[in-house]
Design a protein around this motif. Structure first.
Motif, PDB file in Angstrom:
ATOM      1  N   PRO A 119     -13.407  12.814  26.377  1.00 60.70           N
ATOM      2  CA  PRO A 119     -14.305  12.097  27.302  1.00 60.70           C
ATOM      3  C   PRO A 119     -14.022  10.602  27.370  1.00 60.70           C
ATOM      4  O   PRO A 119     -14.252   9.966  28.402  1.00 60.70           O
ATOM      5  CB  PRO A 119     -15.699  12.374  26.720  1.00 60.70           C
ATOM      6  CG  PRO A 119     -15.539  13.679  26.002  1.00 60.70           C
ATOM      7  CD  PRO A 119     -14.165  13.619  25.409  1.00 60.70           C
ATOM      8  N   GLY A 120     -13.509  10.025  26.295  1.00 59.96           N
ATOM      9  CA  GLY A 120     -13.241   8.591  26.263  1.00 59.96           C
ATOM     10  C   GLY A 120     -12.021   8.175  27.057  1.00 59.96           C
ATOM     11  O   GLY A 120     -11.718   6.990  27.168  1.00 59.96           O
ATOM     12  N   GLY A 121     -11.276   9.141  27.600  1.00 61.87           N
ATOM     13  CA  GLY A 121     -10.105   8.818  28.392  1.00 61.87           C
ATOM     14  C   GLY A 121      -8.811   8.938  27.611  1.00 61.87           C
ATOM     15  O   GLY A 121      -8.802   9.277  26.419  1.00 61.87           O
ATOM     16  N   HIS A 122      -7.714   8.656  28.282  1.00 61.47           N
ATOM     17  CA  HIS A 122      -6.391   8.805  27.678  1.00 61.47           C
ATOM     18  C   HIS A 122      -6.261   7.917  26.442  1.00 61.47           C
ATOM     19  O   HIS A 122      -6.500   6.704  26.515  1.00 61.47           O
ATOM     20  CB  HIS A 122      -5.312   8.438  28.701  1.00 61.47           C
ATOM     21  CG  HIS A 122      -3.948   8.929  28.325  1.00 61.47           C
ATOM     22  ND1 HIS A 122      -3.237   8.403  27.281  1.00 61.47           N
ATOM     23  CD2 HIS A 122      -3.186   9.914  28.853  1.00 61.47           C
ATOM     24  CE1 HIS A 122      -2.076   9.027  27.173  1.00 61.47           C
ATOM     25  NE2 HIS A 122      -2.025   9.960  28.129  1.00 61.47           N
ATOM     26  N   PRO A 123      -5.884   8.484  25.279  1.00 64.14           N
ATOM     27  CA  PRO A 123      -5.837   7.715  24.035  1.00 64.14           C
ATOM     28  C   PRO A 123      -4.571   6.869  23.867  1.00 64.14           C
ATOM     29  O   PRO A 123      -4.464   6.123  22.887  1.00 64.14           O
ATOM     30  CB  PRO A 123      -5.907   8.795  22.949  1.00 64.14           C
ATOM     31  CG  PRO A 123      -5.235   9.973  23.592  1.00 64.14           C
ATOM     32  CD  PRO A 123      -5.611   9.914  25.048  1.00 64.14           C
ATOM     33  N   GLY A 124      -3.593   7.015  24.763  1.00 62.19           N
ATOM     34  CA  GLY A 124      -2.383   6.208  24.654  1.00 62.19           C
ATOM     35  C   GLY A 124      -1.199   6.991  24.114  1.00 62.19           C
ATOM     36  O   GLY A 124      -1.344   8.078  23.534  1.00 62.19           O
TER      37      GLY A 124
ATOM     38  N   GLY B  74      -2.082  12.732  34.292  1.00 65.11           N
ATOM     39  CA  GLY B  74      -2.986  13.501  33.442  1.00 65.11           C
ATOM     40  C   GLY B  74      -2.414  14.293  32.312  1.00 65.11           C
ATOM     41  O   GLY B  74      -3.132  14.714  31.448  1.00 65.11           O
ATOM     42  N   ALA B  75      -1.115  14.573  32.277  1.00 72.90           N
ATOM     43  CA  ALA B  75      -0.567  15.362  31.177  1.00 72.90           C
ATOM     44  C   ALA B  75       0.456  14.544  30.433  1.00 72.90           C
ATOM     45  O   ALA B  75       1.016  13.602  30.959  1.00 72.90           O
ATOM     46  CB  ALA B  75       0.074  16.647  31.701  1.00 72.90           C
ATOM     47  N   SER B  76       0.704  14.948  29.202  1.00 66.80           N
ATOM     48  CA  SER B  76       1.654  14.207  28.380  1.00 66.80           C
ATOM     49  C   SER B  76       2.564  15.163  27.649  1.00 66.80           C
ATOM     50  O   SER B  76       2.111  16.146  27.088  1.00 66.80           O
ATOM     51  CB  SER B  76       0.902  13.349  27.351  1.00 66.80           C
ATOM     52  OG  SER B  76      -0.023  12.516  28.008  1.00 66.80           O
ATOM     53  N   HIS B  77       3.850  14.850  27.681  1.00 63.36           N
ATOM     54  CA  HIS B  77       4.842  15.711  27.041  1.00 63.36           C
ATOM     55  C   HIS B  77       5.618  14.853  26.066  1.00 63.36           C
ATOM     56  O   HIS B  77       6.191  13.846  26.460  1.00 63.36           O
ATOM     57  CB  HIS B  77       5.782  16.281  28.105  1.00 63.36           C
ATOM     58  CG  HIS B  77       6.809  17.218  27.542  1.00 63.36           C
ATOM     59  ND1 HIS B  77       6.667  18.581  27.597  1.00 63.36           N
ATOM     60  CD2 HIS B  77       7.970  16.984  26.914  1.00 63.36           C
ATOM     61  CE1 HIS B  77       7.721  19.150  27.033  1.00 63.36           C
ATOM     62  NE2 HIS B  77       8.527  18.195  26.619  1.00 63.36           N
TER      63      HIS B  77
ATOM     64  N   MET C 249      -0.861   9.981  33.455  1.00 66.32           N
ATOM     65  CA  MET C 249      -0.219  10.811  32.447  1.00 66.32           C
ATOM     66  C   MET C 249       1.015  10.117  31.936  1.00 66.32           C
ATOM     67  O   MET C 249       1.832   9.629  32.698  1.00 66.32           O
ATOM     68  CB  MET C 249       0.177  12.162  33.042  1.00 66.32           C
ATOM     69  CG  MET C 249       1.069  12.978  32.127  1.00 66.32           C
ATOM     70  SD  MET C 249       1.531  14.531  32.892  1.00 66.32           S
ATOM     71  CE  MET C 249       2.824  13.957  33.958  1.00 66.32           C
ATOM     72  N   ALA C 250       1.172  10.062  30.657  1.00 62.56           N
ATOM     73  CA  ALA C 250       2.383   9.485  30.066  1.00 62.56           C
ATOM     74  C   ALA C 250       3.282  10.595  29.593  1.00 62.56           C
ATOM     75  O   ALA C 250       2.857  11.463  28.852  1.00 62.56           O
ATOM     76  CB  ALA C 250       2.004   8.585  28.901  1.00 62.56           C
TER      77      ALA C 250
ATOM     78  N   GLN D 259      -8.681  16.405  16.190  1.00 62.08           N
ATOM     79  CA  GLN D 259      -8.082  15.107  16.453  1.00 62.08           C
ATOM     80  C   GLN D 259      -9.107  14.134  17.030  1.00 62.08           C
ATOM     81  O   GLN D 259     -10.064  14.530  17.701  1.00 62.08           O
ATOM     82  CB  GLN D 259      -6.888  15.255  17.394  1.00 62.08           C
ATOM     83  CG  GLN D 259      -5.804  16.193  16.884  1.00 62.08           C
ATOM     84  CD  GLN D 259      -5.398  15.886  15.449  1.00 62.08           C
ATOM     85  OE1 GLN D 259      -4.881  14.797  15.159  1.00 62.08           O
ATOM     86  NE2 GLN D 259      -5.635  16.833  14.550  1.00 62.08           N
ATOM     87  N   THR D 260      -8.893  12.863  16.764  1.00 62.50           N
ATOM     88  CA  THR D 260      -9.834  11.819  17.172  1.00 62.50           C
ATOM     89  C   THR D 260     -10.106  11.847  18.676  1.00 62.50           C
ATOM     90  O   THR D 260      -9.176  11.804  19.483  1.00 62.50           O
ATOM     91  CB  THR D 260      -9.280  10.429  16.792  1.00 62.50           C
ATOM     92  OG1 THR D 260      -9.021  10.395  15.389  1.00 62.50           O
ATOM     93  CG2 THR D 260     -10.283   9.338  17.153  1.00 62.50           C
ATOM     94  N   GLY D 261     -11.376  11.948  19.016  1.00 66.32           N
ATOM     95  CA  GLY D 261     -11.783  11.893  20.412  1.00 66.32           C
ATOM     96  C   GLY D 261     -11.778  13.228  21.127  1.00 66.32           C
ATOM     97  O   GLY D 261     -12.322  13.344  22.231  1.00 66.32           O
TER      98      GLY D 261
END
Length: 319
Positions: free
Chosen positions: A273-278, A14-17, A1-2, A245-247
């Protein structure tokens, strides 16, 4: 998570703020001077209006003085809330005291309701036992009220669309100016007709007018106090936009609530499903949520499987 805030990142799981830095100002400009001037002017006017209302025997004037007194208390509460809302977060109050502005709006509505109840009781009694009033002093004092309340309302006009606290202050002052105008008109009619019953009737009309605006303020403040989605934001629109949103294949555990009367927060789980987009995806997402919906605090958890941790489903299974 970023976990990102403008210029620094913290890694978690796993989470992003994200709070994107883009110059979009959410907090209202300082209205400290407006509050100080408004409170001072209205305290002086309350004393003057109540004194002449008693001397002239005008229930309408006394009613307006009672309402103005409640407005002084309301302005004080609202001012205190703006000061408290600006305090930084602490280890105990991690959002700071931003929600104090919501409590202030609820307090204002409560004070107004109590004042209206007292005024209504006295006006009804006076309606069944009309008494003569000195219309000259009544018109002079009410005219002064028009000037003071109009000037005070104008000082809050700039912030009324962005803060329910400032909207309450503006509506109270603007309503007072209109009420004072009604008192002048009533006194003028009484001067020529000697229909003393007009005075308590105008008092009841004042109560109805103020009660209507107070109900709107109380309803909105209660809605925010219960963490309802703020007015002007559609949960369905936000959900649909996130899903585009994409993905992103699914959106769940979406929550939108007011942190204060000027700031809105959001949390959501996005299934990708493709994973964390960055981090770039997260910064862009937060920036768009801010500009499109006025949501300035967005916390997003990225998941690769649908309903990997769906709180709503867990709650339903427990029930």
């Amino acid at each position: 998570m970023a976990h990102s805030h403008d210029h620094h990142d913290h890694s978690h799981h796993g989470a992003s703020h994200s709070h994107a830095g883009h110059g979009h100002v959410h907090a209202p400009a300082s209205f400290g001077r407006a509050f100080a001037v408004g409170i001072t002017l209205n305290i002086a006017f309350v004393v003057l209006e109540a004194l002449y209302g008693v001397l002239a025997g005008s229930m309408a004037l006394v009613a307006d003085a009672g309402h103005n007194l409640s407005d002084v208390l309301g302005l004080g509460i609202a001012w205190s809330a703006t000061v408290l809302s600006a305090r930084p977060p602490t280890s105990r109050f991690t959002y700071g005291l931003k929600a104090s502005s919501i409590l202030a709006a609820l307090g204002n509505a409560s004070i107004l309701m109590l004042a209206l109840g007292a005024i209504t009781l006295e006006a009804v009694q006076r309606l069944f036992h009309p008494a003569p009033i000195a219309t000259g002093p009544v018109m002079v004092v009410a005219a002064i009220g028009i000037m003071i309340n109009t000037a005070t309302a104008l000082m809050f006009m700039g912030g009324r669309h962005h803060d329910i606290n400032l909207r309450g202050a503006f509506l109270h002052m603007a309503g007072d100016a209109a009420v004072s105008a009604g008192v002048v008109l009533a006194a003028l009619v009484i001067t020529f007709t000697h229909a003393w019953w007009i005075d308590p009737v105008v008092s009841l009309a004042i109560v109805a007018l103020i009660g209507w605006s107070t109900w709107g303020l109380a309803r909105d403040a209660l809605h925010m106090g219960l963490l309802g989605v703020p007015p002007g934001i559609s949960e369905q629109d936000v959900r649909a936009w996130l899903g585009q949103q994409t993905g992103v294949t699914a959106v769940h555990d979406l929550h939108i609530w007011p942190m204060s009367t000027t700031e809105t927060a959001l949390t959501a789980h996005l299934v990708i499903p493709g994973g964390h987009p960055g981090d770039g995806f997260l910064h862009t997402l937060a920036d768009n949520l801010d500009h499109k919906f006025g949501i300035c605090h967005a916390t997003v958890q990225i998941e690769t499987e649908a309903h990997a941790h769906d709180c709503a489903l867990i709650s339903e299974s427990v029930v």
